[in-house]
Design an enzyme around this catalytic site. Structure first.
Site, PDB file in Angstrom:
ATOM      1  N   GLU A 168      13.271   1.371  10.382  1.00 40.79           N
ATOM      2  CA  GLU A 168      12.533   1.214   9.123  1.00 40.79           C
ATOM      3  C   GLU A 168      13.485   0.748   8.029  1.00 40.79           C
ATOM      4  N   ARG A 182      12.471   0.313   4.614  1.00 42.69           N
ATOM      5  CA  ARG A 182      12.154   0.825   3.278  1.00 42.69           C
ATOM      6  C   ARG A 182      12.950   2.100   3.005  1.00 42.69           C
ATOM      7  N   GLY A 202       6.057   5.879   6.591  1.00 45.99           N
ATOM      8  CA  GLY A 202       4.664   5.892   6.128  1.00 45.99           C
ATOM      9  C   GLY A 202       4.171   4.520   5.692  1.00 45.99           C
ATOM     10  N   CYS A 229       0.888   2.298   3.438  1.00 49.78           N
ATOM     11  CA  CYS A 229      -0.131   3.313   3.200  1.00 49.78           C
ATOM     12  C   CYS A 229       0.397   4.483   2.363  1.00 49.78           C
ATOM     13  N   LYS A 236      -5.138   6.822  -3.878  1.00 53.96           N
ATOM     14  CA  LYS A 236      -6.099   7.937  -3.877  1.00 53.96           C
ATOM     15  C   LYS A 236      -5.687   9.028  -4.855  1.00 53.96           C
ATOM     16  N   GLY A 250      14.924  -4.558  11.254  1.00 55.54           N
ATOM     17  CA  GLY A 250      14.943  -4.842  12.688  1.00 55.54           C
ATOM     18  C   GLY A 250      14.674  -6.314  12.973  1.00 55.54           C
ATOM     19  N   GLY A 289     -10.325 -10.917  -7.416  1.00 57.07           N
ATOM     20  CA  GLY A 289     -10.738 -10.440  -6.092  1.00 57.07           C
ATOM     21  C   GLY A 289     -11.526  -9.145  -6.171  1.00 57.07           C
ATOM     22  N   HIS A 302     -28.106  23.460   4.454  1.00 57.13           N
ATOM     23  CA  HIS A 302     -28.722  23.235   3.145  1.00 57.13           C
ATOM     24  C   HIS A 302     -28.061  24.134   2.113  1.00 57.13           C
TER      25      HIS A 302
HETATM   26  P1  FAD Z   1       2.487  -0.893   7.081  1.00 56.74           P
HETATM   27  O1  FAD Z   1       1.911   0.354   6.545  1.00 56.74           O
HETATM   28  O2  FAD Z   1       2.504  -2.091   6.211  1.00 56.74           O
HETATM   29  O3  FAD Z   1       3.958  -0.539   7.553  1.00 56.74           O
HETATM   30  C1  FAD Z   1       4.852  -1.474   8.023  1.00 56.74           C
HETATM   31  C2  FAD Z   1       6.251  -0.933   7.881  1.00 56.74           C
HETATM   32  O4  FAD Z   1       7.147  -1.806   8.537  1.00 56.74           O
HETATM   33  C3  FAD Z   1       6.735  -0.831   6.433  1.00 56.74           C
HETATM   34  O5  FAD Z   1       7.237   0.461   6.205  1.00 56.74           O
HETATM   35  C4  FAD Z   1       7.854  -1.874   6.336  1.00 56.74           C
HETATM   36  O6  FAD Z   1       8.892  -1.479   5.463  1.00 56.74           O
HETATM   37  C5  FAD Z   1       8.342  -1.909   7.782  1.00 56.74           C
HETATM   38  N1  FAD Z   1       8.992  -3.162   8.165  1.00 56.74           N
HETATM   39  C6  FAD Z   1       8.508  -4.429   8.034  1.00 56.74           C
HETATM   40  N2  FAD Z   1       9.381  -5.320   8.568  1.00 56.74           N
HETATM   41  C7  FAD Z   1      10.426  -4.592   9.046  1.00 56.74           C
HETATM   42  C8  FAD Z   1      11.626  -4.937   9.716  1.00 56.74           C
HETATM   43  N3  FAD Z   1      11.929  -6.200  10.028  1.00 56.74           N
HETATM   44  N4  FAD Z   1      12.472  -3.942  10.043  1.00 56.74           N
HETATM   45  C9  FAD Z   1      12.184  -2.644   9.734  1.00 56.74           C
HETATM   46  N5  FAD Z   1      11.062  -2.264   9.115  1.00 56.74           N
HETATM   47  C10 FAD Z   1      10.198  -3.218   8.785  1.00 56.74           C
HETATM   48  N6  FAD Z   1      -6.099   1.613   4.360  1.00 56.74           N
HETATM   49  C11 FAD Z   1      -6.970   2.610   4.624  1.00 56.74           C
HETATM   50  O7  FAD Z   1      -7.342   2.802   5.776  1.00 56.74           O
HETATM   51  N7  FAD Z   1      -7.426   3.437   3.629  1.00 56.74           N
HETATM   52  C12 FAD Z   1      -7.050   3.261   2.341  1.00 56.74           C
HETATM   53  O8  FAD Z   1      -7.479   4.014   1.464  1.00 56.74           O
HETATM   54  C13 FAD Z   1      -6.157   2.201   2.034  1.00 56.74           C
HETATM   55  N8  FAD Z   1      -5.759   2.012   0.767  1.00 56.74           N
HETATM   56  C14 FAD Z   1      -4.881   0.989   0.501  1.00 56.74           C
HETATM   57  C15 FAD Z   1      -4.520   0.781  -0.816  1.00 56.74           C
HETATM   58  C16 FAD Z   1      -3.661  -0.242  -1.138  1.00 56.74           C
HETATM   59  C17 FAD Z   1      -3.262  -0.451  -2.573  1.00 56.74           C
HETATM   60  C18 FAD Z   1      -3.124  -1.061  -0.097  1.00 56.74           C
HETATM   61  C19 FAD Z   1      -2.140  -2.154  -0.423  1.00 56.74           C
HETATM   62  C20 FAD Z   1      -3.481  -0.854   1.215  1.00 56.74           C
HETATM   63  C21 FAD Z   1      -4.389   0.166   1.534  1.00 56.74           C
HETATM   64  N9  FAD Z   1      -4.806   0.390   2.838  1.00 56.74           N
HETATM   65  C22 FAD Z   1      -5.692   1.390   3.100  1.00 56.74           C
HETATM   66  C23 FAD Z   1      -4.318  -0.430   3.960  1.00 56.74           C
HETATM   67  C24 FAD Z   1      -3.210   0.322   4.716  1.00 56.74           C
HETATM   68  O9  FAD Z   1      -2.169   0.627   3.827  1.00 56.74           O
HETATM   69  C25 FAD Z   1      -2.711  -0.535   5.879  1.00 56.74           C
HETATM   70  O10 FAD Z   1      -3.798  -0.913   6.686  1.00 56.74           O
HETATM   71  C26 FAD Z   1      -1.715   0.239   6.721  1.00 56.74           C
HETATM   72  O11 FAD Z   1      -0.613   0.671   5.948  1.00 56.74           O
HETATM   73  C27 FAD Z   1      -1.214  -0.624   7.879  1.00 56.74           C
HETATM   74  O12 FAD Z   1      -0.312   0.102   8.640  1.00 56.74           O
HETATM   75  P2  FAD Z   1       0.817  -0.621   9.508  1.00 56.74           P
HETATM   76  O13 FAD Z   1       1.562   0.469  10.194  1.00 56.74           O
HETATM   77  O14 FAD Z   1       0.241  -1.689  10.321  1.00 56.74           O
HETATM   78  O15 FAD Z   1       1.772  -1.352   8.449  1.00 56.74           O
HETATM   79  P1  NAI Z   2      -9.974  -7.945   0.501  1.00 56.47           P
HETATM   80  O1  NAI Z   2      -9.953  -8.900   1.605  1.00 56.47           O
HETATM   81  O2  NAI Z   2     -10.677  -6.641   0.658  1.00 56.47           O
HETATM   82  O3  NAI Z   2     -10.627  -8.627  -0.787  1.00 56.47           O
HETATM   83  C1  NAI Z   2     -10.126  -9.797  -1.352  1.00 56.47           C
HETATM   84  C2  NAI Z   2     -11.228 -10.415  -2.213  1.00 56.47           C
HETATM   85  O4  NAI Z   2     -10.652 -11.465  -2.957  1.00 56.47           O
HETATM   86  C3  NAI Z   2     -12.361 -11.015  -1.384  1.00 56.47           C
HETATM   87  O5  NAI Z   2     -13.594 -10.563  -1.896  1.00 56.47           O
HETATM   88  C4  NAI Z   2     -12.170 -12.509  -1.557  1.00 56.47           C
HETATM   89  O6  NAI Z   2     -13.384 -13.230  -1.516  1.00 56.47           O
HETATM   90  C5  NAI Z   2     -11.550 -12.565  -2.936  1.00 56.47           C
HETATM   91  N1  NAI Z   2     -10.758 -13.775  -3.186  1.00 56.47           N
HETATM   92  C6  NAI Z   2      -9.912 -14.416  -2.343  1.00 56.47           C
HETATM   93  N2  NAI Z   2      -9.359 -15.479  -2.958  1.00 56.47           N
HETATM   94  C7  NAI Z   2      -9.843 -15.498  -4.228  1.00 56.47           C
HETATM   95  C8  NAI Z   2      -9.628 -16.320  -5.352  1.00 56.47           C
HETATM   96  N3  NAI Z   2      -8.802 -17.351  -5.299  1.00 56.47           N
HETATM   97  N4  NAI Z   2     -10.287 -16.043  -6.500  1.00 56.47           N
HETATM   98  C9  NAI Z   2     -11.150 -14.991  -6.570  1.00 56.47           C
HETATM   99  N5  NAI Z   2     -11.378 -14.164  -5.525  1.00 56.47           N
HETATM  100  C10 NAI Z   2     -10.735 -14.410  -4.374  1.00 56.47           C
HETATM  101  O7  NAI Z   2      -8.440  -7.736   0.099  1.00 56.47           O
HETATM  102  P2  NAI Z   2      -7.740  -6.693  -0.846  1.00 56.47           P
HETATM  103  O8  NAI Z   2      -8.719  -6.042  -1.756  1.00 56.47           O
HETATM  104  O9  NAI Z   2      -6.578  -7.414  -1.428  1.00 56.47           O
HETATM  105  O10 NAI Z   2      -7.227  -5.610   0.178  1.00 56.47           O
HETATM  106  C11 NAI Z   2      -6.311  -5.973   1.224  1.00 56.47           C
HETATM  107  C12 NAI Z   2      -6.499  -5.084   2.398  1.00 56.47           C
HETATM  108  O11 NAI Z   2      -6.137  -3.751   2.116  1.00 56.47           O
HETATM  109  C13 NAI Z   2      -7.925  -5.091   2.869  1.00 56.47           C
HETATM  110  O12 NAI Z   2      -7.965  -5.615   4.158  1.00 56.47           O
HETATM  111  C14 NAI Z   2      -8.352  -3.674   2.878  1.00 56.47           C
HETATM  112  O13 NAI Z   2      -8.946  -3.315   4.088  1.00 56.47           O
HETATM  113  C15 NAI Z   2      -7.066  -2.876   2.683  1.00 56.47           C
HETATM  114  N6  NAI Z   2      -7.384  -1.799   1.757  1.00 56.47           N
HETATM  115  C16 NAI Z   2      -8.211  -0.801   2.183  1.00 56.47           C
HETATM  116  C17 NAI Z   2      -8.596   0.189   1.330  1.00 56.47           C
HETATM  117  C18 NAI Z   2      -9.530   1.218   1.809  1.00 56.47           C
HETATM  118  O14 NAI Z   2      -9.736   1.314   3.003  1.00 56.47           O
HETATM  119  N7  NAI Z   2     -10.104   2.026   0.940  1.00 56.47           N
HETATM  120  C19 NAI Z   2      -8.127   0.248  -0.052  1.00 56.47           C
HETATM  121  C20 NAI Z   2      -7.305  -0.879  -0.406  1.00 56.47           C
HETATM  122  C21 NAI Z   2      -6.947  -1.829   0.500  1.00 56.47           C
END
Ligand code: FAD
Ligand code: NAI
Length: 474
Positions: A33, A35, A46, A49, A58, A122, A188, A453
């Protein structure tokens, strides 16, 4: 002889869960990792996420909702506390403490399960070999029978719009703002835009959302999307649908955001103090040596895998945001478990038809299975059962009577094919539908299951009754 059975690159929800599960199944596991924790140089596990995604968002969604409740709803419940005052620094400190507690929890789990941690970046040298480069530039090579790419995803910007994480921010900057912007323009209307837009609106920002498509939350059931947009509008969020941002002028004190109709036409300018770019995320594959090793990517730059998460190079696997499918933490985690099982000689499997999606706004939006639009496109004959929270006693008692539950079931077999909920606690309620669907259950099964209920979940039962027969309370 390999040093490890498995080395996982990236310790996000996909990677860390895969590593722990594989260790529990008796494999010798290492993780890499890059980060580091906020106030130190140890590895921060982590992934997106825990550090800049699900967990911090959250935390802020919860605290900002309490702030709004205290300001707008307490008095109606007979609680006089005066006008609440925002201490943004303390709110952010709570968020940071939550992140740290979760990140260190994974450290503990790695130790407990004897997972070896390599801190650094990595890069795959060949099947069976990962080079780790530490922050000081020193390198070491880790040998392993299998390699898992779990490098996740990263933010994307629009051409010509530079994210500085201060005034033009991605989700990462939007979780760290030092003061409440007067005007926030969100590009978006996806999950990030609506969740983080809600946070800052509740704290006092005027929020305008610009969305390219003609609906918010694109892939969601259109009925849900339309009703949810109406609720957000009532809360004060402004929307420009079928529009796109073509430029952000950062030269003055106020940002000037150029918005054009998606179909072309006259542009208008919006003023903003902060612009949040939330137009989706991209898989992280650069610097991993994939080209040199010959790992194939798909047309959207994601690592291509087969049904067992193996890439085209034997011994190299991939899971989570870096491969196809919804970018969700629980999808990544379940793939991590399935892959660990496969590598331990078991039959790992993920049911992609039953992955819940939740938007943690107020009210929450949750779905599992197919939308009406998908069922129509698939040519499935379906029936709809709907029940409004307005007719649910508990919802009324809590002042959360906005929203509904919609159950979609096969017209001839009654098998539940999709459940969609807008309402307080929708993200918890959706799981009874997920369990039901995992077992191939019908709306009659759900309707005949006794529900306590008074609970919000009774609305799920009543919507199922509406699909299979008639609800009692409507
Ligand atoms: P990541 O969580 O992106 O982890 C990848 C890891 O790999 C990172 O720690 C990075 O540092 C490491 N890494 C990358 N390249 C290298 C390398 N070359 N060497 C070593 N380490 C490396 N999903 C939900 O289900 N519920 C939510 O409420 C939700 N809220 C979100 C809110 C926001 C603002 C964002 C941005 C995303 C949210 N997501 C949510 C999406 C969720 O965070 C991702 O789907 C999830 O983290 C993906 O997990 P992952 O393990 O694939 O990758
Ligand atoms: P998203 O794919 O959910 O939404 C992006 C939005 O931007 C779409 O509605 C798209 O039509 C719009 N868009 C794209 N290009 C545009 C442009 N040029 N101008 C205006 N609108 C445009 O992506 P988002 O919100 O960035 O989230 C990324 C990922 O993170 C998602 O895949 C989501 O699943 C994950 N995530 C999940 C959460 C959860 O499960 N509660 C919370 C936050 C993120």
């Amino acid at each position: 002889m390999s040093q490890f059975d498995l080395v996982v690159i990236g310790t996000g929800p996909g990677g860390y869960v895969c590593a722990i599960k594989a260790a529990q199944l008796g494999l010798k596991v290492a993780v890499v990792e890059k980060r580091t924790v906020r106030d130190g140089d140890s590895a921060a596990h982590g992934g997106t996420c825990l550090n800049v995604g699900c967990i911090p968002s959250k935390a802020l969604l919860h605290t900002s909702e309490l702030f709004e409740e205290a300001g707008h709803h307490f008095e109606g419940f007979g609680i006089k506390v005066g006008k609440p005052k925002l201490d943004l620094k303390a709110m952010m400190a709570h968020k940071d403490k939550t992140i740290d507690a979760n990140v260190s929890g994974i450290d503990f789990l790695f130790k407990k399960n004897k997972v070896t941690v390599y801190q650094g970046t990595g890069r795959i040298l060949a099947a069976g070999q990962v080079e780790v480069t530490a922050a000081d530039g020193s390198t070491q090579t880790v040998e392993s029978r299998s390699i898992v790419i779990a490098t996740g995803s990263d933010v994307v910007s629009l051409p010509g719009i530079e994210i500085d994480e201060k005034r033009v921010v991605s989700s990462t900057g939007a979780l760290e703002l030092e003061k409440v912007p007067g005007k926030l323009v969100v590009i978006g209307a996806g999950v990030i835009g609506l969740e983080l837009g809600s946070v800052w609106r509740r704290l006092g920002a005027e929020v305008t959302v610009v969305e390219f498509m003609d609906k918010i939350l694109g892939p969601m059931d259109a009925d849900v999307s339309k009703n949810f947009q109406r609720m957000l509008k009532k809360q004060g969020m402004d929307f420009h649908l079928s529009s796109r941002v073509t430029a952000v002028d950062t030269s003055g004190k106020t940002l000037k955001v150029t918005v054009e109709p998606a179909a072309g036409g006259e542009a208008k300018t919006l003023d903003a103090d902060v612009v949040l770019v939330a137009i989706g995320r991209r898989p992280v594959t650069e610097g991993l040596g994939l080209d040199a090793v010959g790992v194939a990517l798909d047309e959207r730059g994601r690592v291509k895998t087969d049904g067992h998460y193996q890439t085209n190079v034997p011994g190299i696997y991939a899971i989570g945001d870096v491969i196809a499918g919804p970018m969700l933490a629980h999808k990544a985690e379940d793939e991590g478990v399935a892959l660990a099982e496969i590598l331990a000689g078991q039959a790992g499997h993920v049911n992609y038809g039953v992955i819940p999606g939740v938007v943690y706004t107020s009210p929450e939006v949750a779905e599992v299975g197919r939308s009406e639009e998908q069922l129509k496109a698939d040519g499935v004959d379906y029936k709809v059962g709907k029940f409004a929270f307005m007719a649910n006693g508990r919802a009324k008692a809590m002042g959360h009577s906005d929203g509904f539950v919609k159950v979609l079931a096969d017209a001839s077999t009654d098998q539940v094919l999709g459940v969609h909920i807008i309402g307080h606690g929708a993200g918890e309620m959706i799981h009874e539908a997920a369990v039901l669907m995992e077992f191939g259950g019908s709306s009659e099964d759900l309707a005949r299951t006794c529900h306590a209920h008074p609970t919000m979940s009774e609305a799920v039962k009543e919507a199922a009754m509406a699909a299979f027969d008639k609800p009692i309370h409507a």
